[in-house]
Design a protein around this motif. Structure first.
Motif, mmCIF file in Angstrom:
data_model
loop_
_atom_site.group_PDB
_atom_site.id
_atom_site.type_symbol
_atom_site.label_atom_id
_atom_site.label_comp_id
_atom_site.label_asym_id
_atom_site.label_seq_id
_atom_site.Cartn_x
_atom_site.Cartn_y
_atom_site.Cartn_z
ATOM 1 N N ILE A 12 26.138 38.875 8.635
ATOM 2 C CA ILE A 12 27.595 39.059 8.607
ATOM 3 C C ILE A 12 28.146 38.761 7.226
ATOM 4 O O ILE A 12 28.983 39.515 6.701
ATOM 5 C CB ILE A 12 28.275 38.147 9.658
ATOM 6 N N THR A 13 27.695 37.678 6.595
ATOM 7 C CA THR A 13 28.217 37.306 5.283
ATOM 8 C C THR A 13 27.945 38.396 4.251
ATOM 9 O O THR A 13 28.850 38.799 3.503
ATOM 10 C CB THR A 13 27.604 35.981 4.807
ATOM 11 N N GLU A 16 29.787 41.810 5.229
ATOM 12 C CA GLU A 16 31.256 41.777 5.194
ATOM 13 C C GLU A 16 31.809 41.715 3.777
ATOM 14 O O GLU A 16 32.917 42.182 3.514
ATOM 15 C CB GLU A 16 31.753 40.585 6.013
ATOM 16 N N LEU A 45 38.630 38.830 13.587
ATOM 17 C CA LEU A 45 37.182 38.935 13.427
ATOM 18 C C LEU A 45 36.445 38.107 14.480
ATOM 19 O O LEU A 45 35.387 38.512 14.971
ATOM 20 C CB LEU A 45 36.778 38.480 12.019
ATOM 21 N N THR A 49 33.932 39.468 17.283
ATOM 22 C CA THR A 49 32.601 38.879 17.439
ATOM 23 C C THR A 49 32.310 38.560 18.900
ATOM 24 O O THR A 49 31.232 38.877 19.420
ATOM 25 C CB THR A 49 32.483 37.591 16.597
ATOM 26 N N THR A 137 43.051 44.365 10.851
ATOM 27 C CA THR A 137 41.670 43.893 10.727
ATOM 28 C C THR A 137 40.844 44.300 11.933
ATOM 29 O O THR A 137 39.706 44.769 11.794
ATOM 30 C CB THR A 137 41.646 42.362 10.563
ATOM 31 N N GLU A 141 37.616 46.847 11.848
ATOM 32 C CA GLU A 141 36.300 46.284 12.143
ATOM 33 C C GLU A 141 35.614 46.995 13.306
ATOM 34 O O GLU A 141 34.388 46.938 13.428
ATOM 35 C CB GLU A 141 36.448 44.795 12.473
ATOM 36 N N THR A 146 28.940 45.598 10.947
ATOM 37 C CA THR A 146 28.845 44.202 11.356
ATOM 38 C C THR A 146 28.983 44.062 12.865
ATOM 39 O O THR A 146 28.341 43.196 13.475
ATOM 40 C CB THR A 146 29.930 43.357 10.657
ATOM 41 N N HIS A 170 32.000 35.305 8.989
ATOM 42 C CA HIS A 170 33.324 35.913 8.809
ATOM 43 C C HIS A 170 34.284 34.924 8.140
ATOM 44 O O HIS A 170 35.094 35.316 7.290
ATOM 45 C CB HIS A 170 33.893 36.336 10.161
ATOM 46 N N CYS A 173 33.600 34.742 4.348
ATOM 47 C CA CYS A 173 34.106 35.937 3.669
ATOM 48 C C CYS A 173 35.636 35.947 3.621
ATOM 49 O O CYS A 173 36.234 36.357 2.619
ATOM 50 C CB CYS A 173 33.596 37.194 4.359
ATOM 51 N N THR A 174 36.259 35.508 4.703
ATOM 52 C CA THR A 174 37.724 35.488 4.749
ATOM 53 C C THR A 174 38.287 34.483 3.760
ATOM 54 O O THR A 174 39.295 34.749 3.090
ATOM 55 C CB THR A 174 38.217 35.165 6.176
#
Length: 212
Positions: A12-13, A16, A45, A49, A137, A141, A146, A170, A173-174
């Motif tokens: 994910i990291t 994203e 996010l 998920t 978002t 997504e 992801t 997430h 990254c956010t």
């Protein structure tokens, strides 16, 4: 459990960073309060998920052989696709993603305001900003790589640790997008990130095969 957490966190990291949703968070954080944008984007996010993990658990009800080799095939296909995409990308690919994110923000901003909440957005602007960022978002997504990778991981691994790892990824990254987005955005190469993501997908696909 550790494997599920680590795999989801890394995938994910890496996936994203530099994605459209990443730049949507960057653009929104330049215009609005950082805390509002962060909580809204991360909430969207996190919800995505949880939904993806639930879909993965539904898939896991199929015979284990099907889910196991299906997940392996998905990782390998995605890995090869991402590497091919990275090779074909132009040096200006990051600028293209940023432009697409800007267009998404501008197009959906008015649509969300008019269609969903009207007067409430004008009366409670912070709530309006939060809702707009959340919806933007979430929609961006949906169907993203992801989400697909989360479904595949949840189908073959512990769902709780997949969820925790993905939400943490997430969150990282956010935070980068909201706090240091302007500085980082110009230094992220979508081509490099896509290539790294492709290699990670291949690694996890091969690892899952031999662990069987």
């Amino acid at each position: 459990m550790l494997q599920a957490f680590t795999a989801s966190l890394l995938l994910i990291t890496i996936s994203e960073l530099g994605d459209k949703t990443f730049f949507i968070a960057v653009i929104l954080s330049m215009r609005y309060d950082h805390r509002t944008v962060f909580s809204s984007v991360l909430s969207a996010l996190a919800l995505m998920t949880v939904l993806s993990v639930l879909l993965g658990q539904a898939v896991s009800l199929l015979p284990k052989t099907y889910t196991h080799y299906g997940a392996i095939a998905l990782f390998l296909i995605f890995g090869v696709k991402l590497i091919i995409d990275a090779i074909r990308m132009s040096p200006n690919s990051t600028e293209d993603v940023v432009k697409e994110a800007q267009e998404t923000v501008e197009e959906q901003k008015q649509q969300i305001a008019i269609l969903l909440f009207g007067k409430m957005l004008a009366r409670y602007p912070q709530i309006g900003i939060w809702i707009q960022a959340f919806v933007m978002t979430f929609l961006a997504e949906w169907g993203d790589r992801t989400q697909i990778s989360t479904i595949a991981l949840a189908a073959a691994n512990d769902p709780v640790f997949v969820t925790l790892g993905a939400i943490l990824g997430h969150g990282i990254c956010t935070v980068i997008a909201v706090i240091g987005g302007r500085m980082v955005a110009g230094r992220i190469s979508e081509r490099v990130i896509t290539g790294i993501g492709g290699v990670l997908f291949l690694i996890f696909g091969v690892t899952a095969y031999f662990q069987a």
